[in-house]
Design an enzyme around this catalytic site. Sequence first.
Site: not given
Lengths: 224, 207
Positions: B111, B114-116
């Site tokens: 991701c 962000c950090s999905c």
Amino acid sequence: MSRVHDMGGRWGDGPVVPGPQGMVPVGAEWQRAALALTLAAGGLGAWSIDRSRHARECLAPGDYARFSYYEKWIAALADLVVATGLVSRAELAAGAADPAPPHPRLFTADKVAPALARGTPYRRETGVAAAFAPGDRVRTRLPARNAFVPGGHTRLPGYAAGQVGTVILGHGAHVLPDANAHGLGECPEPLYTVAFAAADLWGAAEGTGDEVTADLWQSYLEPA
Amino acid sequence: MPHDHSHDDDHPHALLPPEPALRVKALQTILVGKGLVDPEAMEAILETYERKVGPHLGAQVVARAWVDPAFRGRLLADANAAMAELGIAGRQGEHVVAVENTAGTHNMVVCTLCSCYPWPLLGIPPAWYKSDAYRARAVREPRRVLAEFGVTLPEGTKVRVWDSTAEVRYLVVPMRPEGSEGLDLAALAALVTRDSMIGTGLAGAPA
């Protein structure tokens, strides 16, 4: 036009450092509190995930770069509770608030398991017809930007802006983050996975046939 | 037109103490005191992600797909329905797509924005997945990143990197290791590492 979080393809970050397999420890006590506080406050339903992502993206670039993951979360949470009127700036500055009765939508312990298991589905029924199907060639918006709000939230990465790719999956209609993050409604529209040739994105691919995909909403795309 | 730039000093978070532990404590004091957060809910959230939800769940899905062709078919067609058969569902896994590694294609998930991450299958993301280095580099130089994980792909395998830019979450189904014939589900699941389901690793070889 870009924000600091949009870092795909950036040079200069150094090696990735793998960690042990298995479950990931949340970390120190403050990191545990940051995770739990953010999810518990999110349970009030006062903001969407799109708005909370945008709050993190709106950190000053210097802060975004130096803050660790949970520091970003906690800074964004502080900004969100003020932006939604739940907490005043004076209360934040004082580090204390006058006691108040439980909020009517307080995320109580009994709600945790069902809410985490249910999640927040983002697929919607919509009257917006799908303009593309797997196999179609599409070109993405250039520059990557929010079409409603200058500097607003979008999920088109800069590296994939203005590129031609191939639709490989259709996901039905999903909530449009560009609108939802700014309180402009869910505005659901068809969502697709688009595959780009790495050679197109980067000038040269590391390996023959390498690809990068992104999940992109219909309004980010035009026929190519 | 609304404008949503805020200047540095306008950020309310700057009113809190700068040190992270004090910052979280101050915010927690305010939110709990104002009746906006239930401390017992915080405990229940931590209980979930520290004890219940982790990559052992994703590994069950992969192992089942290895041994059961009908399940594999259902997983690739509608991952959430297949996961539900095993009682797996939840936040940040509402719309899952399973992508299968083959001799021809190696899949890897990132991701960049962000950090999905597919929490109900893999738990909370590891530090490296959230790092600037991984987010920046996985899309441009996945093979160099793979090398940092000790993975070198065979000649002729292309890499497809999935950037999770929406609420769709990707589960990589790694290739079943050679020599794993005859192992039961639990033994197979033990070969399925977290990283192999992100695509930065391969499933382990049987001992």
